[in-house]
Structure formats: structure tokens, C-alpha cells
Motif scaffolding. Sequence first.
Motif, PDB file in Angstrom:
ATOM      1  N   THR A   2      64.341  11.605  94.002  1.00 21.44           N
ATOM      2  CA  THR A   2      64.384  11.123  92.627  1.00 21.44           C
ATOM      3  C   THR A   2      65.690  10.392  92.348  1.00 21.44           C
ATOM      4  O   THR A   2      65.696   9.318  91.724  1.00 21.44           O
ATOM      5  N   ARG A   3      66.798  10.947  92.839  1.00 26.80           N
ATOM      6  CA  ARG A   3      68.104  10.318  92.632  1.00 26.80           C
ATOM      7  C   ARG A   3      68.175   8.963  93.329  1.00 26.80           C
ATOM      8  O   ARG A   3      68.696   7.988  92.765  1.00 26.80           O
ATOM      9  N   SER A   4      67.654   8.886  94.550  1.00 22.53           N
ATOM     10  CA  SER A   4      67.677   7.620  95.292  1.00 22.53           C
ATOM     11  C   SER A   4      66.853   6.552  94.586  1.00 22.53           C
ATOM     12  O   SER A   4      67.271   5.389  94.487  1.00 22.53           O
ATOM     13  N   LEU A   5      65.687   6.940  94.069  1.00 21.49           N
ATOM     14  CA  LEU A   5      64.843   5.987  93.346  1.00 21.49           C
ATOM     15  C   LEU A   5      65.533   5.519  92.070  1.00 21.49           C
ATOM     16  O   LEU A   5      65.509   4.321  91.743  1.00 21.49           O
ATOM     17  N   PHE A   6      66.180   6.437  91.365  1.00 19.16           N
ATOM     18  CA  PHE A   6      66.877   6.065  90.133  1.00 19.16           C
ATOM     19  C   PHE A   6      68.001   5.076  90.425  1.00 19.16           C
ATOM     20  O   PHE A   6      68.154   4.063  89.717  1.00 19.16           O
ATOM     21  N   LEU A   7      68.804   5.347  91.452  1.00 15.89           N
ATOM     22  CA  LEU A   7      69.919   4.460  91.787  1.00 15.89           C
ATOM     23  C   LEU A   7      69.410   3.103  92.252  1.00 15.89           C
ATOM     24  O   LEU A   7      69.999   2.060  91.918  1.00 15.89           O
ATOM     25  N   ARG A   8      68.305   3.091  92.993  1.00 16.10           N
ATOM     26  CA  ARG A   8      67.728   1.810  93.423  1.00 16.10           C
ATOM     27  C   ARG A   8      67.274   0.992  92.223  1.00 16.10           C
ATOM     28  O   ARG A   8      67.557  -0.210  92.117  1.00 16.10           O
ATOM     29  N   GLU A   9      66.558   1.637  91.312  1.00 14.85           N
ATOM     30  CA  GLU A   9      66.079   0.936  90.125  1.00 14.85           C
ATOM     31  C   GLU A   9      67.232   0.451  89.256  1.00 14.85           C
ATOM     32  O   GLU A   9      67.197  -0.659  88.728  1.00 14.85           O
ATOM     33  N   LEU A  10      68.266   1.267  89.139  1.00 15.49           N
ATOM     34  CA  LEU A  10      69.414   0.871  88.328  1.00 15.49           C
ATOM     35  C   LEU A  10      70.128  -0.326  88.946  1.00 15.49           C
ATOM     36  O   LEU A  10      70.533  -1.253  88.230  1.00 15.49           O
ATOM     37  N   ARG A  11      70.263  -0.335  90.258  1.00 16.37           N
ATOM     38  CA  ARG A  11      70.878  -1.489  90.929  1.00 16.37           C
ATOM     39  C   ARG A  11      70.060  -2.751  90.704  1.00 16.37           C
ATOM     40  O   ARG A  11      70.604  -3.832  90.469  1.00 16.37           O
ATOM     41  N   LEU A  12      68.739  -2.630  90.797  1.00  7.74           N
ATOM     42  CA  LEU A  12      67.877  -3.791  90.573  1.00  7.74           C
ATOM     43  C   LEU A  12      68.030  -4.321  89.156  1.00  7.74           C
ATOM     44  O   LEU A  12      68.084  -5.535  88.933  1.00  7.74           O
ATOM     45  N   ARG A  13      68.095  -3.401  88.164  1.00  6.86           N
ATOM     46  CA  ARG A  13      68.231  -3.847  86.778  1.00  6.86           C
ATOM     47  C   ARG A  13      69.578  -4.539  86.540  1.00  6.86           C
ATOM     48  O   ARG A  13      69.644  -5.586  85.889  1.00  6.86           O
ATOM     49  N   LEU A  14      70.647  -3.942  87.080  1.00  9.60           N
ATOM     50  CA  LEU A  14      71.971  -4.511  86.881  1.00  9.60           C
ATOM     51  C   LEU A  14      72.116  -5.843  87.608  1.00  9.60           C
ATOM     52  O   LEU A  14      72.737  -6.780  87.097  1.00  9.60           O
ATOM     53  N   ARG A  15      71.522  -5.943  88.795  1.00 16.81           N
ATOM     54  CA  ARG A  15      71.616  -7.186  89.550  1.00 16.81           C
ATOM     55  C   ARG A  15      70.767  -8.280  88.915  1.00 16.81           C
ATOM     56  O   ARG A  15      71.121  -9.457  88.950  1.00 16.81           O
ATOM     57  N   GLY A  16      69.662  -7.909  88.296  1.00 14.18           N
ATOM     58  CA  GLY A  16      68.792  -8.908  87.677  1.00 14.18           C
ATOM     59  C   GLY A  16      69.403  -9.576  86.458  1.00 14.18           C
ATOM     60  O   GLY A  16      69.039 -10.702  86.118  1.00 14.18           O
ATOM     61  N   GLY A  17      70.312  -8.907  85.774  1.00 15.95           N
ATOM     62  CA  GLY A  17      71.000  -9.513  84.640  1.00 15.95           C
ATOM     63  C   GLY A  17      70.260  -9.449  83.324  1.00 15.95           C
ATOM     64  O   GLY A  17      70.767  -9.965  82.321  1.00 15.95           O
ATOM     65  N   GLY A  18      69.077  -8.829  83.306  1.00 13.83           N
ATOM     66  CA  GLY A  18      68.350  -8.726  82.044  1.00 13.83           C
ATOM     67  C   GLY A  18      69.113  -7.937  81.002  1.00 13.83           C
ATOM     68  O   GLY A  18      69.041  -8.231  79.805  1.00 13.83           O
ATOM     69  N   TRP A  19      69.876  -6.938  81.436  1.00 10.47           N
ATOM     70  CA  TRP A  19      70.661  -6.125  80.496  1.00 10.47           C
ATOM     71  C   TRP A  19      71.717  -6.971  79.787  1.00 10.47           C
ATOM     72  O   TRP A  19      71.959  -6.787  78.590  1.00 10.47           O
ATOM     73  N   ALA A  20      72.324  -7.922  80.526  1.00  9.02           N
ATOM     74  CA  ALA A  20      73.356  -8.766  79.918  1.00  9.02           C
ATOM     75  C   ALA A  20      72.746  -9.701  78.878  1.00  9.02           C
ATOM     76  O   ALA A  20      73.311  -9.904  77.796  1.00  9.02           O
TER      77      ALA A  20
END
Length: 213
Positions: A2-20
Motif C-alpha cells: 500500500t505504501r509503495s502504491l501511494f508513493l508511486r501515485e504521489l510521484r506521478l501526480r507531482l511530476r505531472g504538474g496538475g497540482w501546480a
Amino acid sequence: MTRSLFLRELRLRLRGGGWAASLGLFVLACALAPLGLGRDEALLRAAGPGLLWLTASLSLLLGLDGQHEEDVRAGGLDLLRLSSLPLPVSMLVKMAAGWVSACLPLVLVSPVLLFAFGATPMQGAAGALGLLLGTPALALLAGTIGALCAGVRRGTGLLVFLALPLFVPCLVFGPAAAGEAPGAPLLLLGAFSLQALAICPFVAAGAIRAQTT
């Protein structure tokens, strides 16, 4: 896992730039709103929380759009379905990563924006708490609709069209949380998020399971 999946998803979101883009739209729209409303302090104080929630909802849809697209292209949804982790739990982890990347920044900057509209420190704190309690429901709903629209070309407009009516309870009670009596609106926002938590991961899992069979 679960932790690995969360960190992977978080990296994808941060790298995608949608949050910015989501945070930038939120701050810019709230900063420009007083120019259109005028300099009436009473009007700004009354309209500020509603504008904050409306802008937050639209910003979140921008930041949460496409959270399943990478898995659709790379076959990640099939891997999630075949993993030992229950699919509803996987969907919940993906939605949690979406909330952290797209919603948490809005919660953190919201008191400053409410102060700019003339809110008192107590109202600013209550408004931020309202966002903290209500945005999980928005993230869960957007993630569920994103799962239903996964693989659909130009799904952003469809996501907005389907999600906004479901955001109505937050748009009603969220601004009230920054008012004179925040207790009941805050409880209702928390209840709405708990209800979404109990339903949305299973609906999203069903949508993904139907698309990968």
C-alpha cells in the motif's frame, strides 16, 4: 505494498504538474475576484467563502483530471486488478494520493485567501478546517468519476459535467463553515466525506473491473 502504491501515485501526480496548475488557478482566481466585486468590505467578506469553495472545486477537477490515464496507457489497471491488494483499497490509495497532491495545497493557502476577503482569524481557521473536512469527498467523487471515464478521449469536459452536481453539498455547507456558526456545517462536511469514503472506492473498483474484463 500500500505504501509503495501511494508513493508511486504521489510521484506521478507531482511530476505531472496538475497540482501546480490547480493551485495557481485557485490563488489567481481568488486574488482577482475582489477586482470584479469592488472594494465593499461587507460584500467581500460575505462572498469570499463561496468564491473560495467554487474556485476550489474547479481547481480540484483540473488537478485530479487524468489520474487513471497513465495506468490505462501502460496497462497498470490490469496489474492492479491482478495484485494481492484488493482493488477497492488500490482505488482508495490512488484517491488519497490525488487528495494530497491536489487538495492539501489548497487547504494550506486558504486561510490567507480568506483573510484577504476580510475574514477574522477564527473564520479563516474554520474555513480551512471546512476545506480539510470537505475536500476528501471531492477527491473521492472526482476519482470515482475519473475511473468511470478512464480511457475516454477528451474526458475532461465529461468529468466536470458529471462531478459538479455531486459537489453541491460541499458548495452549500462549505461556505457556511466560515460563518458565525461553523459547528453544524463542519459536521456535515465530515459526514459527507465519510459517506464518500464508504462508497466511492467500491464504485471506482467496479468501473475499473468492468473496463479490464
